[in-house]
Design a protein around this motif. Structure first.
Motif, PDB file in Angstrom:
ATOM      1  N   PRO A   5      37.854  42.466  29.676  1.00 13.31           N
ATOM      2  CA  PRO A   5      37.680  41.517  28.575  1.00 13.31           C
ATOM      3  C   PRO A   5      38.818  40.492  28.589  1.00 13.31           C
ATOM      4  N   PRO A   6      38.645  39.367  27.897  1.00 10.22           N
ATOM      5  CA  PRO A   6      39.729  38.377  27.807  1.00 10.22           C
ATOM      6  C   PRO A   6      41.010  38.987  27.249  1.00 10.22           C
ATOM      7  N   VAL A   7      42.133  38.479  27.712  1.00 16.08           N
ATOM      8  CA  VAL A   7      43.440  39.013  27.333  1.00 16.08           C
ATOM      9  C   VAL A   7      43.683  38.952  25.832  1.00 16.08           C
ATOM     10  N   LEU A   8      43.314  37.848  25.209  1.00 20.64           N
ATOM     11  CA  LEU A   8      43.637  37.656  23.800  1.00 20.64           C
ATOM     12  C   LEU A   8      42.641  38.298  22.850  1.00 20.64           C
ATOM     13  N   HIS A  41      54.316  40.608  28.936  1.00 25.32           N
ATOM     14  CA  HIS A  41      54.856  41.634  28.030  1.00 25.32           C
ATOM     15  C   HIS A  41      54.682  43.033  28.600  1.00 25.32           C
ATOM     16  N   VAL A  42      53.597  43.256  29.324  1.00 23.60           N
ATOM     17  CA  VAL A  42      53.370  44.581  29.928  1.00 23.60           C
ATOM     18  C   VAL A  42      53.762  44.588  31.406  1.00 23.60           C
ATOM     19  N   ARG A  43      54.511  43.556  31.797  1.00 21.02           N
ATOM     20  CA  ARG A  43      55.045  43.429  33.155  1.00 21.02           C
ATOM     21  C   ARG A  43      53.949  43.373  34.221  1.00 21.02           C
ATOM     22  N   VAL A  80      47.251  40.251  39.101  1.00 26.44           N
ATOM     23  CA  VAL A  80      46.273  39.718  38.150  1.00 26.44           C
ATOM     24  C   VAL A  80      45.992  38.254  38.465  1.00 26.44           C
ATOM     25  N   VAL A  81      44.711  37.896  38.424  1.00 25.55           N
ATOM     26  CA  VAL A  81      44.300  36.495  38.513  1.00 25.55           C
ATOM     27  C   VAL A  81      43.816  36.080  37.131  1.00 25.55           C
ATOM     28  N   GLN A 126      45.481  44.243  29.139  1.00 22.63           N
ATOM     29  CA  GLN A 126      46.881  44.629  29.287  1.00 22.63           C
ATOM     30  C   GLN A 126      47.004  46.053  29.830  1.00 22.63           C
ATOM     31  N   ILE A 127      46.128  46.922  29.364  1.00 30.23           N
ATOM     32  CA  ILE A 127      46.151  48.315  29.821  1.00 30.23           C
ATOM     33  C   ILE A 127      45.831  48.398  31.306  1.00 30.23           C
TER      34      ILE A 127
END
Length: 228
Positions: A158-161, A199-201, A176-177, A167-168
């Motif tokens: 799903p979209p990041v925001l 934030h999650v490196r 990541v692209v 993020q998981i």
């Protein structure tokens, strides 16, 4: 024309000599050369928001890898609004959610496509707790098993925001692209999406700008490599 193009344009199948198809091949090459010391095998494709073209980008990137004689598996990790089964005209009665919840074995969920070397694990039935499934020990075990059977693993999320799923998953990937729809997404939203991944490196390999006008082409994809 292949029926693969019925739902979502896979330009590498319908028009492989086009500038857009060549841009996808360049994207693949840039990903391969983005790391000298570490091999990039598990790739996540995401976007900041919906309808930015991430799933189309993922499908074409996967075909590009398959056409380069890599054995590729696509995982539809978007267990909220899955699309891969539509793109590749596959059944979604079982899939990722079925594996992670222990209902079926991995091999039962891997589906062949019309493209040589390209396989898909669809999302499966939509679960009430996608984030928990993606962050589970079973998900880690699945990726390790797939690494023993495939050269490249590409994951749709799903979209990041929108939710924390991307993020998981990003923490489990080699890179990541991030797909951004040019002219549709405001700069601050794109920056916020990148910050969420930072934030999650997560290792951001680069950004694909989608729908950029270029030399009379209606759609153009370009890869921006990111320095470490």
């Amino acid at each position: 024309m292949s029926r693969l193009t019925n739902k979502r344009p896979i330009i590498l199948m319908s028009n492989p000599k086009s500038p857009v198809a060549e841009a996808y091949r360049s994207l693949r090459t840039n990903i391969d050369f983005s790391s000298i010391d570490e091999e990039i095998r598990v790739i996540m494709v995401t976007s900041s928001g919906p309808e930015e073209g991430k799933s189309t980008t993922l499908a074409n990137l996967a075909v590009s890898y398959a056409q380069s004689d890599k054995k590729v598996v696509v995982i539809d990790g978007d267990m909220r609004r899955p699309t891969c089964h539509h793109t590749f005209n596959l059944s979604n009665q079982s899939g990722l959610s079925s594996i992670v919840t222990g209902q079926i074995e991995m091999q039962q969920a891997i589906k062949a496509t019309e493209v040589d070397n390209l396989f898909v694990i669809t999302s499966g039935p939509l679960p009430p707790n996608p984030s928990e499934l993606l962050g589970s020990k079973r998900m880690n075990e699945l990726l390790e098993q797939l690494k023993m059977n495939f050269d490249i693993i590409i994951i749709d999320t799903p979209p990041v925001l929108a939710v924390t799923d991307a993020q998981i998953i990003s923490s489990k990937c080699d890179g990541v692209v991030l797909v951004i729809h040019s002219g549709k997404v405001k700069r601050d939203m794109a920056i916020k999406a990148k910050a969420s991944l930072d934030h999650v490196r997560a290792r951001i390999l680069g950004v694909v700008l989608n729908n950029v006008k270029h030399k009379k082409e209606d759609m153009y994809y370009y890869y921006y490599g990111q320095k470490d």
